[in-house]
Scaffold this active site. Structure first.
Site, PDB file in Angstrom:
ATOM      1  N   ASP A  21       0.763  -1.281   0.035  1.00 44.01           N
ATOM      2  CA  ASP A  21      -0.064   0.033   0.051  1.00 44.01           C
ATOM      3  C   ASP A  21       0.751   1.309  -0.064  1.00 44.01           C
ATOM      4  O   ASP A  21       1.984   1.224  -0.643  1.00 44.01           O
ATOM      5  CB  ASP A  21      -0.841  -0.019   1.179  1.00 44.01           C
ATOM      6  CG  ASP A  21      -2.344   0.470   0.723  1.00 44.01           C
ATOM      7  OD1 ASP A  21      -2.330   1.772   0.457  1.00 44.01           O
ATOM      8  OD2 ASP A  21      -3.144  -0.362   0.749  1.00 44.01           O
ATOM      9  N   HIS A  60      -3.782   5.855   3.525  1.00 41.56           N
ATOM     10  CA  HIS A  60      -4.641   4.468   3.351  1.00 41.56           C
ATOM     11  C   HIS A  60      -3.631   3.421   3.847  1.00 41.56           C
ATOM     12  O   HIS A  60      -4.299   2.279   4.285  1.00 41.56           O
ATOM     13  CB  HIS A  60      -4.624   4.381   1.885  1.00 41.56           C
ATOM     14  CG  HIS A  60      -5.626   3.292   1.590  1.00 41.56           C
ATOM     15  ND1 HIS A  60      -5.125   2.160   0.884  1.00 41.56           N
ATOM     16  CD2 HIS A  60      -6.858   3.293   1.169  1.00 41.56           C
ATOM     17  CE1 HIS A  60      -6.165   1.433   0.746  1.00 41.56           C
ATOM     18  NE2 HIS A  60      -7.341   1.987   0.882  1.00 41.56           N
ATOM     19  N   SER A 117     -11.376  -0.338  -0.938  1.00 42.22           N
ATOM     20  CA  SER A 117     -10.326  -0.933  -0.367  1.00 42.22           C
ATOM     21  C   SER A 117     -10.792  -1.259   1.221  1.00 42.22           C
ATOM     22  O   SER A 117      -9.377  -1.458   1.746  1.00 42.22           O
ATOM     23  CB  SER A 117      -9.135   0.159  -0.440  1.00 42.22           C
ATOM     24  OG  SER A 117      -9.504   1.523  -0.282  1.00 42.22           O
TER      25      SER A 117
END
Lengths: 205, 996
Positions: B226, B257, B396
């Site tokens: 990520d 994120h 996600s």
């Protein structure tokens, strides 16, 4: 008539302590942000937090390739092959000929040692397992050593983690950033697994 | 004096700018507090899980919803309404009380009841400055569950907006995001209830039960691909290493994120992750702008393999089909991980809660993304970038939920070698709980159930299993679309794709071939079954496609037929105990179908699928050009996806719709009334054109829905792809009109290259013509109904696919030869155009259609058609009839052998634990987790050094000024020069300098 507020505002700004406070706050902000930046650059110097173990790679197989020692020892192998598999001794065999201990059954005629089938002179093969087997040939050691010494920066952390020759060959033969162009096509869609120093030959689309 | 004062003014401006910057910086520090306040926001109405298939709504008489410009208290709202209504002398009105938890909070709407002179009252209401609009109250019916639609609660949750910048994430994620087939029609988009309680997803899934048993993910290596993670994040104690694979020189997460994902998997404080003791390997493969390249992935992947990662979480959508290196990588090395969790596309089922797909399958064949299981994807709480928690929803989010759950599950297993991608998937699938009212292409096997998966995994023995584990074509809605239409003799065979999961080893094979065993008492001999399957099951899985057709003897029979398929899977021996002996596993797949007599020709409609192409591999633009954010035609035009509504409508009108997946030469036209061709992108074989002409002479009707094809527009919709670093040029327009014109030229018909859009009315139906072309040529005796557009001033034949009555009328005409009056007497009917003075579209120079076409092949000069492929031929399996009765309940049959879920008892645990508990303000995020999870050492000093430094600096400066002021005070006061007004005026109008 000039608005009263503007006058007051201007008068206020003339006051030394106001300017002082403004200056002080700005100074604090400036200092803190420079400090933060400095901290970041220090950290960026060792971007990859991998332990730099200067441990030499084991170039020799860990046990002799005698028949008897096979059965008592476990072999590592190239796990994921669909039809073929290569063990750490450099034998390549069909999946069904894989022994329970993970080694290839050397008594089956189709099992080959250090086979370079499907490999091109530039060190690229079309079958991953042959690439690994070929890479394990003793005469390839010089080539691999040379490669390791001048391994590209991008690969540094990858090959730093390698512990022995088998792992190096497994890692080297996998497709990597060197195998692609335009990010979504292989440089050479056929011979894409390379043990050699150079990326696959660039073929026109 | 003057120049000085203006100088200070300048300086003051600069200082002012600095102050503003400072304030911005300060704001940054205070966001955490803001977070806490909204986490305490309660809205209990949201926490209920409700799913539904369909909505109908009716207007409630006399009731209106008054929407305001902002949020006001109940008192203020009532005042606004009464003041607005006073002016129109309406007295007979009242506010409909809403008794729900939201009524204590300010709201932006009110429901009122007006019994008289509705129109006027409504109009006067809208004049009020604080009232935005007035709409009639609607009553909403759901087919499954009815719920009062009043409490439209607005929940302040942070939504993870998909503002992907790069080509990869955008495309990967968009596979079913936004463009998903179920909301192609926008039917479900209007009503959306959002959850309010950010949930502790680990607790909701009962991970705490496993924690109490001492399993916390210890010894499991998890890789998070990520945006990275900052070094000393207070939530993580076991970050083994962080590596950067991007071109940005940092390891830290600048976006949040990556931190969130890592938090859901392994956070140990505040918002608990699933496996706090798991070993985290952070791979930074996305830049802060969400850019990523395949080459970064390849290298990162190699490193992950080398590090012997167990669970890998890849938070991007389905793979880009074009990207062979990437797809190969994922496929080849699936064998190296215990679980590769590649996710995830979110899908808002009727707006109530999000359900996320976990698709591990690389699409191929039928081309549908199929989820294995679904889990929470909205309002999930995870770690914030610098500590604290945040709540996210979207694509996600479900991925780390499953990755975390899998990590925790792996750590519960004593014999780690038992865990492999197949066995993990088998356990997740077999334990999942089915959601009511959702079909299998949307929910897979159901909702993730952590505890049952734990039970299964711990009594697991290596074996093969099937997904789906049974085929019941009569079961609605789970088996939609199969259940929507019974099968009959002569119809196109029904094809069901079954995945074979093999937990015994990376490779395997099917011994002999699958056996078809019909149950004689259940008329199993009335169906015929054919198989195609993967010769080698690798890696860990394979496919089995089952074609089901009706036997000739049942051509006029009606009833249910049942049987089952037996397959035996074998794998090489994996461990020493069974020296050299192959492991085998036999699975049974029950089949149940409904058979009806063959319907008459006029009722049978054939949908041409063969001539539809979709985005992967080529660039086929969307039909609707207005949808700019996702220009690619991902789903193709399939009757069960984009055109689902059309399909349902046709079924409800009594038509039987079959899908033609082969060239026109492969169907018996005497069986069908109408051939439906919608926006075909493909070319046609010369043999097809000849055959179709003959078929039409013999009574087959043809309905062609066309779209635009205009070379200048096609050049305009090209775009540059950062990832491939090349321009993408569309290979056709919305439809391949030059090819269609070739096909239709026999009947002297042709479409033009115009491109139109607009709204129009026909036979009192309002319709929208989204995009399309006009008719250039039509035979003399044909019927052309023309519409003129305001802006274009051109004629065309209309078609909007979503106006069913038109389709009805057309089908009525084509099937029965009856011209509906709405068409024959339309005032818009006019003389068919002759084609003179009208340009027909030419195929665009240099298009690459031949690369993707099933019909064309590259040639020097123009591409030429290939030789016609042979029609698919099915060899029916030889039945081995069984004289036994079928099981009564198919879906409750054992999904995995030797595991009976009812018998495996869970160890005792506290059952009364609240599943979801919002944090109250001031309460620390720490949960009362049993010892062992909370580690002794926290990185609490992180993020505190900078404020401390700033504070110290401020103190020094302050002290300096205190000293200064004291000095000033001790000295005798000097009179400051006062700024006087005349001076100021002078300043504003400076005296002119005399010219020399």
């Amino acid at each position: 008539m000039v608005p009263c507020g503007a006058v007051l505002w201007r008068r206020l700004l003339r006051k030394r302590w106001v300017l002082g406070v403004v200056f002080g706050l700005s100074l604090v902000y400036f200092l803190s942000s420079t400090f933060k930046q400095e901290e970041r650059t220090v950290r960026d110097r060792n971007l990859l937090q991998v332990q730099e173990h200067e441990q030499p790679i084991l170039w020799k197989e860990q046990f002799s390739s005698g028949n008897s020692s096979h059965l008592s020892n476990q072999c590592r192998n190239s796990v994921q092959g669909k039809l073929l598999i290569t063990d750490e001794l450099g034998y390549i065999c069909e999946r069904k000929d894989l022994l329970v201990n993970g080694c290839c059954n050397v008594n089956v005629p189709s099992t080959k040692l250090h086979s370079c089938d499907s490999c091109l002179p530039n060190g690229c093969c079309s079958v991953y397992e042959y690439c690994v087997s070929c890479c394990l040939q003793p005469n390839k050691q010089h080539l691999l050593e040379r490669f390791l010494n001048r391994a590209a920066m991008a690969f540094q952390n990858l090959f730093m983690a390698v512990e022995d020759r088998f792992e190096l060959c497994l890692a080297k033969c996998r497709t990597s950033s060197q195998s692609v162009q335009h990010e979504n096509t292989y440089r050479d869609p056929i011979a894409k697994y390379c043990y050699g120093e150079y990326p696959p030959e660039l073929l026109p689309v | 004096m003057k120049p000085f004062s203006s100088m200070t003014m300048k300086f003051a401006n600069i200082w002012f700018v600095l102050v503003v910057i400072l304030l911005c910086g300060k704001k940054h520090f205070s966001t955490r507090i803001g977070n806490f306040s909204h986490e305490a926001h309660v809205c209990p109405g949201c926490s209920r899980l409700t799913l539904k298939v369909e909505f109908t709504s009716t207007v409630v008489e006399h009731e209106y919803i008054v929407a305001f410009n902002g949020y006001f208290t109940a008192k203020a709202r009532s005042k606004f309404i009464s003041s607005a209504l006073k002016s129109s002398d309406i007295e007979n009105w009242r506010i409909v009380p809403r008794n729900n938890p939201a009524s204590d909070y300010p709201s932006d709407f009110e429901v009122i009841e007006i019994n008289e002179k509705q129109k006027d009252g409504v109009l006067t209401l809208e004049d009020h400055p604080n009232i935005k609009r007035v709409t009639p109250q609607r009553k909403v019916f759901r087919s499954l569950k009815y719920s009062d639609s009043d409490p439209m609660l607005h929940c302040n949750e942070t939504r993870w907006t998909q503002k992907w910048q790069s080509s990869r994430p955008l495309r990967r994620a968009s596979l079913s995001l936004g463009s998903g087939f179920w909301h192609a029609t926008g039917r479900h988009s209007s009503r959306r209830l959002l959850r309010a309680i950010p949930r502790q997803v680990a607790q909701t899934l009962q991970a705490d039960v496993l924690w109490q048993m001492g399993y916390t993910g210890a010894g499991v290596r998890v890789a998070v691909f990520d945006t990275g993670l900052s070094e000393k994040h207070p939530h993580f104690k076991n970050v083994k290493e962080r590596t950067n694979w991007t071109n940005e020189r940092t390891l830290d997460d600048g976006l949040g994120h990556g931190t969130f994902v890592a938090g859901v998997i392994a956070s140990m404080r505040e918002c608990q992750g699933f496996a706090p003791n798991a070993e985290l390997h952070i791979f930074r493969v996305f830049t802060n702008n969400q850019v990523s390249y395949t080459s970064w992935f390849l290298d990162a992947f190699n490193y992950a393999i080398l590090k012997k990662i167990d669970v890998l979480n890849l938070s991007i959508g389905g793979p880009d089909f074009m990207d062979h290196p990437f797809v190969d990588k994922v496929e080849y090395h699936a064998a190296d991980f215990k679980y590769l969790n590649e996710t995830a596309s979110v899908h808002y089922v009727s707006g109530h809660r999000s359900i996320c797909f976990l698709s591990q399958e690389l699409p191929g064949g039928y081309g549908r993304v199929k989820p294995d299981i679904v889990t929470y994807g909205s309002g999930v709480r995870g770690s914030g970038m610098k500590g604290g928690c945040r709540s996210l929803s979207g694509t996600s989010v479900a991925s780390p939920v499953v990755a975390g759950a899998v990590t925790l599950l792996v750590s519960t297993v004593q014999k780690r070698e038992m865990v492999n991608p197949a066995s993990m998937k088998q356990a997740l699938i077999a334990s999942a709980r089915r959601l009511p009212g959702v079909n299998m292409f949307e929910q897979g096997h159901g909702k993730l159930d952590l505890l049952r998966a734990y039970q299964i995994l711990n009594s697991y023995k290596p074996q093969a299993s099937l997904s789906p584990s049974y085929i019941d074509l009569t079961e609605c809605p789970y088996m939609w679309p199969y259940c929507s239409q019974p099968i009959y003799y002569g119809g196109m065979p029904t094809i069901v794709n079954v995945t074979i999961l093999n937990g015994m080893g990376v490779t395997g094979r099917i011994i002999d071939k699958p056996d078809w065993q019909p149950y004689l008492p259940q008329n199993g001999d009335n169906i015929e079954v054919a198989f195609s399957y993967s010769p080698v099951l690798w890696p860990w899985s394979g496919y089995l496609a089952i074609s089901i057709s009706v036997a000739k003897k049942a051509a006029s029979w009606e009833g249910i037929a049942q049987g089952h398929v037996m397959i035996t899977v074998s794998s090489p021996a994996e461990n020493k105990s069974k020296n050299g002996v192959e492991q085998t596993s036999t699975v049974k797949l029950p089949i149940k179908v409904k058979i009806i007599p063959t319907p008459p020709r006029s009722k049978r409609v054939l949908w041409d699928q063969y001539h539809n192409l979709r985005y992967p591999p080529g660039y086929f633009p969307r039909d609707n050009l207005r949808m700019k954010n996702d220009p690619l035609d991902w789903n193709g035009d399939h009757i069960h996806t984009n055109f689902r509504d059309v399909y349902q409508h046709l079924r409800s009108m009594g038509y039987f719709v079959e899908v033609l997946g082969s060239p026109f030469t492969c169907f018996d036209a005497s069986q069908y009334g109408t051939l439906l061709m919608v926006d075909s992108e493909e070319e046609y074989f010369p043999e097809e054109i000849t055959k179709l002409r003959r078929d039409v002479d013999n009574g087959l009707s043809l309905i062609v829905f066309s779209d635009w094809y205009n070379t200048s527009v096609m050049r305009k919709v090209k775009f540059y792809d950062e990832n491939t670093r090349q321009w993408w040029m569309p290979d056709t327009g919305g439809a391949n009109i030059p090819a269609l014109n070739d096909l239709l030229s026999v009947w002297n018909m042709a479409f033009s290259d115009g491109l139109y859009e607009g709204d129009f009315t026909m036979a009192s139906h309002e319709m929208n013509y989204a995009s399309g072309c006009s008719i250039a040529k039509f035979p003399e005796d044909g019927i052309v109904i023309a519409q003129t557009f305001k802006d274009q001033g051109m004629h065309f034949l209309l078609f909007s696919l979503y106006c069913f009555w038109l389709l009805d009328s057309l089908l009525q005409y084509t099937s029965y030869g009856v011209m509906p009056p709405s068409l024959s007497h339309s005032e818009n009917r006019q003389r068919p155009p002759s084609g003179e003075g009208c340009s027909l579209p030419e195929r665009m120079e240099g298009n690459h259609l031949h690369r993707y076409s099933k019909v064309l092949e590259a040639h020097l000069g123009d591409p030429k058609p290939r030789s016609l492929p042979a029609c698919p031929h099915l060899s029916w399996a030889k039945p081995q009839p069984l004289n036994e009765t079928a099981p009564s309940n198919l879906w409750k049959h054992q999904k995995l052998l030797s595991i009976d879920l009812d018998k495996v008892a869970l160890p005792s645990f506290r059952k009364n634990r609240p599943q979801v508990r919002p944090l109250s303000p001031g309460e620390s995020g720490a949960w009362d987790i049993p010892g062992g999870i909370m580690p002794g050492r926290y990185n609490q000093d992180v993020g505190q050094t900078i404020p401390v430094f700033a504070f110290l600096g401020a103190m020094v400066v302050l002290a300096f000024f205190v000293v200064q002021i004291n000095k000033v005070k001790s000295r005798p006061k000097r009179r400051k020069p006062r700024v006087k007004r005349p001076q100021l005026v002078q300043q504003v109008h400076p005296p002119k300098t005399p010219s020399v």
